[in-house]
Scaffold this active site. Structure first.
Site, PDB file in Angstrom:
ATOM      1  CB  SER A  76      -0.854  -0.020   1.271  1.00 25.71           C
ATOM      2  OG  SER A  76      -1.473   1.217   1.478  1.00 25.71           O
ATOM      3  CE1 TYR A 102      -4.246  -3.001   5.367  1.00 26.46           C
ATOM      4  CE2 TYR A 102      -3.769  -0.677   5.000  1.00 26.46           C
ATOM      5  CZ  TYR A 102      -3.988  -1.952   4.505  1.00 26.46           C
ATOM      6  OH  TYR A 102      -3.944  -2.179   3.152  1.00 26.46           O
ATOM      7  CE  LYS A 132      -1.680  -4.577   3.199  1.00 31.99           C
ATOM      8  NZ  LYS A 132      -1.911  -5.886   2.606  1.00 31.99           N
TER       9      LYS A 132
HETATM   10  P1  NAD Z   1     -10.987  -7.198   0.698  1.00 31.30           P
HETATM   11  O1  NAD Z   1     -11.252  -7.225   2.153  1.00 31.30           O
HETATM   12  O2  NAD Z   1     -12.139  -7.013  -0.223  1.00 31.30           O
HETATM   13  O3  NAD Z   1     -10.207  -8.534   0.264  1.00 31.30           O
HETATM   14  C1  NAD Z   1      -9.357  -9.221   1.126  1.00 31.30           C
HETATM   15  C2  NAD Z   1      -9.827 -10.674   1.151  1.00 31.30           C
HETATM   16  O4  NAD Z   1      -8.983 -11.426   2.011  1.00 31.30           O
HETATM   17  C3  NAD Z   1     -11.250 -10.826   1.682  1.00 31.30           C
HETATM   18  O5  NAD Z   1     -12.004 -11.600   0.769  1.00 31.30           O
HETATM   19  C4  NAD Z   1     -11.092 -11.560   3.016  1.00 31.30           C
HETATM   20  O6  NAD Z   1     -12.180 -12.389   3.295  1.00 31.30           O
HETATM   21  C5  NAD Z   1      -9.795 -12.308   2.776  1.00 31.30           C
HETATM   22  N1  NAD Z   1      -9.038 -12.637   3.975  1.00 31.30           N
HETATM   23  C6  NAD Z   1      -8.704 -11.830   5.016  1.00 31.30           C
HETATM   24  N2  NAD Z   1      -7.982 -12.498   5.916  1.00 31.30           N
HETATM   25  C7  NAD Z   1      -7.826 -13.765   5.445  1.00 31.30           C
HETATM   26  C8  NAD Z   1      -7.184 -14.911   5.928  1.00 31.30           C
HETATM   27  N3  NAD Z   1      -6.560 -14.932   7.124  1.00 31.30           N
HETATM   28  N4  NAD Z   1      -7.217 -16.048   5.199  1.00 31.30           N
HETATM   29  C9  NAD Z   1      -7.866 -16.063   4.003  1.00 31.30           C
HETATM   30  N5  NAD Z   1      -8.517 -14.991   3.494  1.00 31.30           N
HETATM   31  C10 NAD Z   1      -8.483 -13.855   4.216  1.00 31.30           C
HETATM   32  O7  NAD Z   1      -9.877  -6.086   0.433  1.00 31.30           O
HETATM   33  P2  NAD Z   1      -9.290  -5.534  -0.942  1.00 31.30           P
HETATM   34  O8  NAD Z   1      -9.630  -4.102  -1.006  1.00 31.30           O
HETATM   35  O9  NAD Z   1      -9.624  -6.415  -2.053  1.00 31.30           O
HETATM   36  O10 NAD Z   1      -7.732  -5.623  -0.604  1.00 31.30           O
HETATM   37  C11 NAD Z   1      -6.922  -6.692  -1.045  1.00 31.30           C
HETATM   38  C12 NAD Z   1      -5.507  -6.485  -0.533  1.00 31.30           C
HETATM   39  O11 NAD Z   1      -5.023  -5.238  -1.011  1.00 31.30           O
HETATM   40  C13 NAD Z   1      -5.414  -6.410   0.991  1.00 31.30           C
HETATM   41  O12 NAD Z   1      -4.217  -7.037   1.397  1.00 31.30           O
HETATM   42  C14 NAD Z   1      -5.346  -4.924   1.264  1.00 31.30           C
HETATM   43  O13 NAD Z   1      -4.678  -4.643   2.454  1.00 31.30           O
HETATM   44  C15 NAD Z   1      -4.554  -4.444   0.072  1.00 31.30           C
HETATM   45  N6  NAD Z   1      -4.772  -3.031  -0.239  1.00 31.30           N
HETATM   46  C16 NAD Z   1      -6.057  -2.571  -0.404  1.00 31.30           C
HETATM   47  C17 NAD Z   1      -6.272  -1.228  -0.667  1.00 31.30           C
HETATM   48  C18 NAD Z   1      -7.663  -0.691  -0.792  1.00 31.30           C
HETATM   49  O14 NAD Z   1      -7.853   0.519  -0.628  1.00 31.30           O
HETATM   50  N7  NAD Z   1      -8.668  -1.494  -1.105  1.00 31.30           N
HETATM   51  C19 NAD Z   1      -5.180  -0.360  -0.792  1.00 31.30           C
HETATM   52  C20 NAD Z   1      -3.892  -0.861  -0.626  1.00 31.30           C
HETATM   53  C21 NAD Z   1      -3.700  -2.214  -0.350  1.00 31.30           C
HETATM   54  C1  WQD Z   2      -9.580   9.468   0.923  1.00 26.94           C
HETATM   55  C2  WQD Z   2      -9.814  10.933   1.236  1.00 26.94           C
HETATM   56  C3  WQD Z   2     -10.187  11.384   3.567  1.00 26.94           C
HETATM   57  C4  WQD Z   2     -13.965   9.167   3.837  1.00 26.94           C
HETATM   58  C5  WQD Z   2      -6.923   4.414   2.828  1.00 26.94           C
HETATM   59  C6  WQD Z   2      -5.861   3.706   3.619  1.00 26.94           C
HETATM   60  C7  WQD Z   2      -4.756   3.245   2.705  1.00 26.94           C
HETATM   61  C8  WQD Z   2      -5.336   2.411   1.565  1.00 26.94           C
HETATM   62  C9  WQD Z   2      -6.399   3.159   0.844  1.00 26.94           C
HETATM   63  C10 WQD Z   2      -5.555   0.118   2.166  1.00 26.94           C
HETATM   64  C11 WQD Z   2      -9.096  11.430   2.490  1.00 26.94           C
HETATM   65  C12 WQD Z   2     -11.429  11.690   2.770  1.00 26.94           C
HETATM   66  C13 WQD Z   2     -12.788   9.742   3.395  1.00 26.94           C
HETATM   67  C14 WQD Z   2     -15.049  10.015   4.226  1.00 26.94           C
HETATM   68  C15 WQD Z   2     -13.713  11.935   3.653  1.00 26.94           C
HETATM   69  N1  WQD Z   2      -6.018   1.242   2.051  1.00 26.94           N
HETATM   70  N2  WQD Z   2     -12.679  11.103   3.295  1.00 26.94           N
HETATM   71  N3  WQD Z   2     -14.868  11.370   4.108  1.00 26.94           N
HETATM   72  O1  WQD Z   2      -7.208   7.389   3.722  1.00 26.94           O
HETATM   73  O2  WQD Z   2      -6.318   7.865   1.381  1.00 26.94           O
HETATM   74  O3  WQD Z   2      -6.364   5.571   2.226  1.00 26.94           O
HETATM   75  O4  WQD Z   2      -7.410   3.566   1.781  1.00 26.94           O
HETATM   76  O5  WQD Z   2      -4.426  -0.197   2.018  1.00 26.94           O
HETATM   77  O6  WQD Z   2      -3.857   2.522   3.464  1.00 26.94           O
HETATM   78  O7  WQD Z   2      -5.334   4.590   4.592  1.00 26.94           O
HETATM   79  O8  WQD Z   2      -8.488   6.631   1.656  1.00 26.94           O
HETATM   80  O9  WQD Z   2     -10.828   6.682   0.928  1.00 26.94           O
HETATM   81  O10 WQD Z   2     -10.327   6.636   3.402  1.00 26.94           O
HETATM   82  O11 WQD Z   2      -9.844   8.692   2.085  1.00 26.94           O
HETATM   83  O12 WQD Z   2     -13.605  13.166   3.568  1.00 26.94           O
HETATM   84  O13 WQD Z   2     -16.109   9.542   4.648  1.00 26.94           O
HETATM   85  O14 WQD Z   2     -11.221  11.109   1.507  1.00 26.94           O
HETATM   86  O15 WQD Z   2      -9.999  12.321   4.579  1.00 26.94           O
HETATM   87  O16 WQD Z   2      -8.719  12.761   2.249  1.00 26.94           O
HETATM   88  P1  WQD Z   2      -7.055   6.974   2.335  1.00 26.94           P
HETATM   89  P2  WQD Z   2      -9.940   7.088   2.045  1.00 26.94           P
END
Ligand code: NAD
Ligand code: WQD
Length: 337
Positions: A124, A149, A153
């Protein structure tokens, strides 16, 4: 030969399954459904017209994992499985460290025991921390994370680097995602949080009438309109980035880090306006106090992925909003609709 997708029933995983199948890869999916359900995988089959095996299995369950490795010829793993809610991770740090870090260690151990040493990992942009200046580039030193969280990562990145340092038969690709949004154009799969922690799902739940208004977290940031600026990336572009990353990882060894972002920033109010314009649906909002741990700006330098993977995000913010809305409108209660 198959690619094992951990967390493949989730938001990014399900979209990546579609693109891997369309690129001709065989896949096997595992998920413990802690934040998903197998309906997303049934819909992946519908979209792609292809069959694949999926299992309910926790990545911490080494015996279960080993059985799956023995049943299938797994060439590489794309590792999405993890807990991802920033706020929840502050309440339940132990659960996050156990699930994300403990789970990754168990998975990597089973991979090694089965001679599978290729992994693409979901990292991330949060690992850039608060110290670095935008645009974030892969050569920057990682920063100080602001929540458990994010720390998971950062630690997992370091653990995977150490594993390569000790055994350079490994091929590891660390993908640093920026802000994934949008949904598949079919409207069949998308993001389905029970409570929306991130901006785009919140906007779409306001638009569909599930929430009264959006709370905009602060309008005094040093940005053009005072609201936070982020690099929103269409989930299908992100999924296509994984196909490129697996193409890259398979014939190689080493550790490579890639940002997956567009390189463009959009503010909170900018995204609200784009959503209203793309869908014609109003999104009422109120300005409230800033959220702890938020930074003013986060966006990528996306050059390395273009130069080395030949990957570039193609879908703009309007498309992200249109596709989010199609999914939300057709599935107001996610996969339970
Ligand atoms: P998501 O929650 O939709 O998908 C994650 C999946 O992993 C889920 O289906 C959950 O049931 C499964 N899971 C969790 N723990 C598990 C375990 N112990 N064993 C097996 N399955 C498990 O989330 P996503 O948005 O699809 O994110 C996927 C990956 O990308 C995650 O690692 C997340 O941290 C990373 N990521 C997401 C974002 C974002 O904003 N969505 C941003 C950066 C990184
Ligand atoms: C985006 C912008 C908020 C919600 C997060 C995690 C990051 C990654 C992606 C997993 C910011 C604003 C948000 C709301 C708002 N996840 N906001 N009202 O914080 O950039 O990133 O998701 O890996 O690790 O930190 O994403 O969508 O929460 O926020 O004003 O109800 O929207 O302040 O400026 P963020 P976000």
């Amino acid at each position: 030969m198959s690619i094992l997708i951990t967390g493949g029933a989730g938001y990014i995983g399900s979209h990546t399954c579609v693109e891997l199948l369309s690129a001709g890869y065989d896949i096997v999916v595992i998920d413990n459904y802690s934040n998903s359900c197998n309906e997303s995988l049934e819909r992946v089959k519908k979209i792609s017209g292809k069959e694949f095996s999926y299992y309910e299995c926790d990545i911490r369950n080494k015996e279960g994992l080993d059985k799956i490795f023995k049943e299938h010829n797994i060439e590489a793993v794309i590792h999405f499985a993890g807990l991802k809610a920033v706020g929840e991770s502050c309440q339940k740090p132990l659960e996050y460290y156990d699930n994300n870090i403990g789970g990754t260690i168990a998975l990597v151990e089973v991979m090694r025991n089965n001679g599978c040493k290729k992994m693409v990992f979901s990292s991330s942009a949060t690992v850039y921390g608060e110290e670095n200046q935008v645009p974030f580039i892969e050569t920057m030193k990682t920063g100080t994370t602001t929540n458990p969280y994010g720390t998971t990562k950062l630690y997992i990145e370091n653990i995977l680097k150490d594993i390569y340092a000790a055994d350079n038969e490994w091929s590891i690709v660390l993908l640093r995602y920026f802000n994934p949004v949008g949904a598949h154009i079919s409207g069949l799969i998308g993001e389905a949080p029970s409570f929306p922690n991130n901006l785009m799902p919140y906007i779409s739940q306001v638009a569909v009438g599930k929430r009264e208004f959006l709370s905009v977290f602060g309008n005094n940031y040093p940005t053009p309109d005072g609201t936070g600026v982020r690099d929103y990336i269409h989930v299908v572009d992100l999924a296509l980035g994984h196909v490129k990353a697996i193409d890259f990882a398979l014939p190689r060894t080493g550790v490579e880090i890639f940002n997956l972002g567009t390189g463009n920033g959009t503010s909170v109010l900018g995204l609200v306006k784009a959503f209203e314009e793309a869908t014609g649906v109003p999104v009422p909002y109120k300005i409230v106090e800033p959220r702890a741990g938020d930074v003013a700006y986060s966006y990528a330098n996306a050059q390395k992925a273009l130069d080395i993977l030949g990957w570039k995000a193609e879908r703009d913010v309007t498309k992200m909003c249109e596709d989010t809305w199609r999914w939300q409108k057709n599935n107001p209660n996610g996969y339970n609709s």
